[in-house]
Motif scaffolding. Sequence first.
Motif, PDB file in Angstrom:
ATOM      1  N   UNK A 283       0.827  -1.218   0.000  1.00 45.50           N
ATOM      2  CA  UNK A 283       0.000   0.000   0.000  1.00 45.50           C
ATOM      3  C   UNK A 283       0.851   1.253   0.000  1.00 45.50           C
ATOM      4  N   UNK A 284       1.975   1.234   0.742  1.00 44.71           N
ATOM      5  CA  UNK A 284       2.872   2.396   0.769  1.00 44.71           C
ATOM      6  C   UNK A 284       3.503   2.614  -0.601  1.00 44.71           C
ATOM      7  N   UNK A 285       3.986   1.519  -1.219  1.00 48.46           N
ATOM      8  CA  UNK A 285       4.594   1.620  -2.552  1.00 48.46           C
ATOM      9  C   UNK A 285       3.573   2.137  -3.563  1.00 48.46           C
ATOM     10  N   UNK A 286       2.338   1.611  -3.474  1.00 50.08           N
ATOM     11  CA  UNK A 286       1.284   2.049  -4.396  1.00 50.08           C
ATOM     12  C   UNK A 286       1.019   3.539  -4.243  1.00 50.08           C
ATOM     13  N   UNK A 287       0.971   4.012  -2.998  1.00 51.52           N
ATOM     14  CA  UNK A 287       0.723   5.429  -2.755  1.00 51.52           C
ATOM     15  C   UNK A 287       1.853   6.285  -3.324  1.00 51.52           C
ATOM     16  N   UNK A 288       3.102   5.834  -3.150  1.00 51.45           N
ATOM     17  CA  UNK A 288       4.244   6.578  -3.687  1.00 51.45           C
ATOM     18  C   UNK A 288       4.222   6.622  -5.201  1.00 51.45           C
ATOM     19  N   UNK A 289       3.897   5.482  -5.827  1.00 55.14           N
ATOM     20  CA  UNK A 289       3.849   5.420  -7.294  1.00 55.14           C
ATOM     21  C   UNK A 289       2.764   6.344  -7.822  1.00 55.14           C
ATOM     22  N   UNK A 290       1.582   6.307  -7.180  1.00 55.95           N
ATOM     23  CA  UNK A 290       0.476   7.159  -7.615  1.00 55.95           C
ATOM     24  C   UNK A 290       0.860   8.632  -7.485  1.00 55.95           C
ATOM     25  N   UNK A 291       1.520   8.980  -6.379  1.00 55.31           N
ATOM     26  CA  UNK A 291       1.939  10.366  -6.175  1.00 55.31           C
ATOM     27  C   UNK A 291       2.960  10.787  -7.221  1.00 55.31           C
ATOM     28  N   UNK A 292       3.896   9.878  -7.526  1.00 53.63           N
ATOM     29  CA  UNK A 292       4.915  10.180  -8.542  1.00 53.63           C
ATOM     30  C   UNK A 292       4.270  10.371  -9.902  1.00 53.63           C
ATOM     31  N   UNK A 293       3.315   9.500 -10.262  1.00 55.46           N
ATOM     32  CA  UNK A 293       2.649   9.604 -11.561  1.00 55.46           C
ATOM     33  C   UNK A 293       1.846  10.890 -11.664  1.00 55.46           C
TER      34      UNK A 293
END
Length: 226
Positions: free
Chosen positions: A179-189
Amino acid sequence: MASLDNTGWSVPGLLLVLLLVFDSDVLHVHGLEVSAEKMSSIEAMNGSTVLFNCKYHSCIGIHNLYFSWHYNNNGTMDKLCDGVVPSEGVEPRVKVEHQRVEFVGSSKKENISILLWNITFEDEGEYTCFARNPKEKDRNHSTTFTLTVVSQMREVDNTLTVIIVSVLGGVIGLVIIVMVIKALVVQFLMKDDEKNKECLVNASGNDNTENGLTGAKADNKGTPKA
């Protein structure tokens, strides 16, 4: 002459039935109960002290509540102690008839528990907590404890429990990491998408400026003379 309703019952008869039903409900649904506060099956080590935790309760209230403790000695009920609780909140008058028994209850907590000191293998068996409430027409109730005496306490194998807890902990940790990785990826995108939008806006502005200048130059050319 008593009046009758459509069912053939007289009014006094109906009142009597209702009173009997109400009285039965009070006595049997909300009446005296005696219960084991914790476990009714107890395993204890030879030489230790055992607490038989027994409580009573009555929604109607008590008056001269009689209670007793008995040990089932191969079919013979040996009395360990007994007593009377005069009323709610008043400490009981207790008579102990076994040298290793101690009364530790309190009427303030509706508790009539006992301790059995320095138990031996001969103390194994059933112990019954009994109570009778004269305020409820001598309604009585009881609960029985089963004592098992062992030379040493058995070790509980917690291997399976540890494995299950470890696996669950690992799964939960993995889910959190994902979930943390997903949140970071979404924020980066999202940030990258914003940059692309800004770039497109700037490029569009530059194109319009260049087109405007070219047109102006074309308009400034003089009209050919005849």
